[in-house]
Scaffold this motif. Structure first.
Motif: not given
Length: 253
Positions: A26, A223, A226
Motif C-alpha cells: 500500500s 491493497l 483500497k
C-alpha cells in the motif's frame, strides 16, 4: 564510549530493518501488475504496448488509490507464483477466484462474469457436446477451463491437453492436433473473428457456476480493501460500464 557507539549503531540498524519490514504494498508508489497478454479483449499486445479492459481498469484503480502502474507479461500459470514471491504486486488477467486460488492469494470483488465456449474448425463437424466424445480438447494451463475439461472428460471420454497461451490453442486446432478448445466466450470470439476457419458454440451454463474475473493480491494485502473501495466507486459512477462498452460492445453473441 565504544560500547555506547556500538549499541547506538545496533539500535539504528534494527530501526531501519524494522521500518523496511513493516513497509507494505500500500505504501509503494509504483505497483507491478502481472498479466498474460494473450487474452483479448482483457489483455493483448498492440505492438510493444499491452492493452485491454484489464489494463484500463488497473490504470483507473491505481490512479484512484494513488499509485503508478508497471505491467509485466508472463504465462498465466505463473501469475499466482509471481504474486506470492513478490515479483508482482497485483494480478489482473481475467482470473477467476476459485477455492484453490483463494487459499494462496486474496481477491477483490468480481468485476466481470463470463461463460465458456467450445472453439473448433468449421469443417470439424463438432456442433454440440455430444460431438466431443473421444476428441482431443485444448485448454490454457492453470485456467478454470482446464478444470472444466477434466470434469467433462469422464462423460465425454476427452483427451485433455494444455498449453500456456490461448493463441497456442487456436494454432493447434488449425494444425489439426486439437479437435477443439474450451475458451472464455468473449475471448474466444476475438480469435474467431480473426480466423475465418474457426467457429464456436457456448457451453451450457450450470446453475451453480459462478465464473468471473477478479483482481488477485497477496494474502492480507492492504491493497485489497483500497482497490475494492475504488472498484465499487467505478461501479456506482458508471466508469466500469463505460470500460465494458469500450472493450466488449458487439463481441458477445
Amino acid at each position: 564510549m565504544k560500547k555506547f557507539i556500538l549499541l547506538f549503531l545496533t539500535a539504528c540498524i534494527t530501526f531501519v530493518l524494522t521500518a523496511c519490514g513493516n513497509s507494505s504494498d500500500s505504501d509503494k508508489k509504483t505497483l507491478v501488475m502481472g498479466t498474460s497478454a494473450d487474452y483479448p479483449p482483457f489483455e493483448s499486445k498492440d505492438g510493444d504496448k499491452i492493452v485491454g479492459f484489464d489494463v484500463d481498469l488497473a490504470k483507473a484503480l491505481a490512479k484512484k488509490t494513488g499509485h503508478d502502474l508497471e505491467i509485466k507479461d508472463m504465462d498465466f500459470n505463473g501469475l499466482i507464483t509471481a504474486l506470492k514471491t513478490n515479483k508482482v504486486d497485483i494480478v489482473l488477467s481475467g482470473m477467476t477466484p476459485t477455492p484453490d486460488r483463494k487459499k494462496q492469494v486474496d481477491f477483490s470483488d468480481v468485476y466481470y462474469t463470463a461463460h465458456n465456449m467450445i472453439v473448433t474448425k468449421k469443417a470439424s463437424g463438432i456442433k454440440s457436446l455430444h460431438d466431443l466424445k473421444g476428441k482431443t480438447i485444448g485448454v490454457q494451463l492453470g485456467s478454470i477451463q482446464e478444470e472444466k475439461a477434466k470434469e467433462m472428460s469422464a462423460d465425454y471420454d476427452l483427451n485433455v491437453e494444455n498449453r500456456n497461451r490461448i493463441s497456442d490453442l487456436t494454432e493447434e486446432i488449425k494444425a489439426g492436433r486439437f479437435d477443439a478448445a474450451i475458451i472464455e466466450d468473449i475471448v474466444a470470439q476475438k480469435y474467431i473473428d480473426k480466423n475465418s476457419e474457426l467457429i464456436g458454440f457456448n457451453l451450457p451454463k450450470e446453475p451453480d457456476e459462478k465464473a468471473g474475473s477478479a483482481i488477485a493480491f497477496k494474502k492480507n494485502s492492504e491493497l485489497t480493501e483500497k482497490f475494492n473501495k475504488a472498484l465499487q466507486e467505478m461501479e456506482k459512477n458508471g466508469e466500469l460500464d463505460k470500460l465494458k462498452k469500450k472493450w466488449f460492445s458487439g463481441d458477445k453473441k
